[in-house]
Enzyme design. Sequence first.
Site, mmCIF file in Angstrom:
data_model
loop_
_atom_site.group_PDB
_atom_site.id
_atom_site.type_symbol
_atom_site.label_atom_id
_atom_site.label_comp_id
_atom_site.label_asym_id
_atom_site.label_seq_id
_atom_site.Cartn_x
_atom_site.Cartn_y
_atom_site.Cartn_z
ATOM 1 N N TYR A 161 0.844 -1.197 0.000
ATOM 2 C CA TYR A 161 0.000 0.000 0.000
ATOM 3 C C TYR A 161 0.877 1.243 0.000
ATOM 4 C CZ TYR A 161 -2.886 3.785 1.859
ATOM 5 O OH TYR A 161 -3.514 4.997 2.039
ATOM 6 N N CYS A 163 2.661 -7.620 1.555
ATOM 7 C CA CYS A 163 3.758 -8.356 0.913
ATOM 8 C C CYS A 163 3.490 -9.858 0.859
ATOM 9 C CB CYS A 163 5.082 -8.063 1.604
ATOM 10 S SG CYS A 163 5.449 -6.298 1.704
ATOM 11 N N GLY A 170 10.698 -3.156 -3.562
ATOM 12 C CA GLY A 170 10.446 -3.995 -4.736
ATOM 13 C C GLY A 170 11.121 -3.361 -5.930
#
Length: 210
Positions: free
Chosen positions: A75, A167, A138
């Site tokens: 998020y 995740c 990421g």
Amino acid sequence: MAALELRRLSLADYSETLTAMRDYTDARDEHSPDQLWLLQHPRVFTQGQAGKAEHVLAPGDIPVVQVDRGGQVTYHGPGQWVVYLLIDLKRHSLGVRALVDVIEQAIVACLADYGIQAAPDPAAPGVYVAGRKIASLGLRVRRGCSYHGLSLNVDMDLEPFSRINPCGHEGLEVTSMAQLLAESAMPAMDAVGESLLTHLQRELAAANTD
């Protein structure tokens, strides 16, 4: 170390920023400077390439965007700093694991500036405080160059994390600097952002001399 440009983009639409990152990566050549983009996003869930739909529990009014980074769902929202690292890995002889180490150590050092003891977890990329996740990362590498990057929870509404398995980990607790610090000790949002950029520059420079 080659030129490193810093871009402070304030509050930026996620999809537009993703397109800009891809365009820069596709257009760059061996002379293009590396860049760090510091920004915040309006509320959005992003689902990585390995993401499974069952980890998005109840998104409600928050959009879900499929993206080309590694990892599962996370998020982004106001009060969270995001830094995108547009780095020519070939130029620095860096592998993806080494870049992950750079990012994690920079976050740990940034948090230490404010008295927060944090650490990465070798089994799950990101940075944690007493088992609770405070920062995610990421990456995507294309043409030998990275994009995407990290997010650090500073002073934000954490409720949306309850709408996902963060995740891809069911029951993973998420925290923020504001949760961990007394109100009187809470730094200004801009100060945290600048600290994060400073530590990223230092860790990248150190990795470049190893």
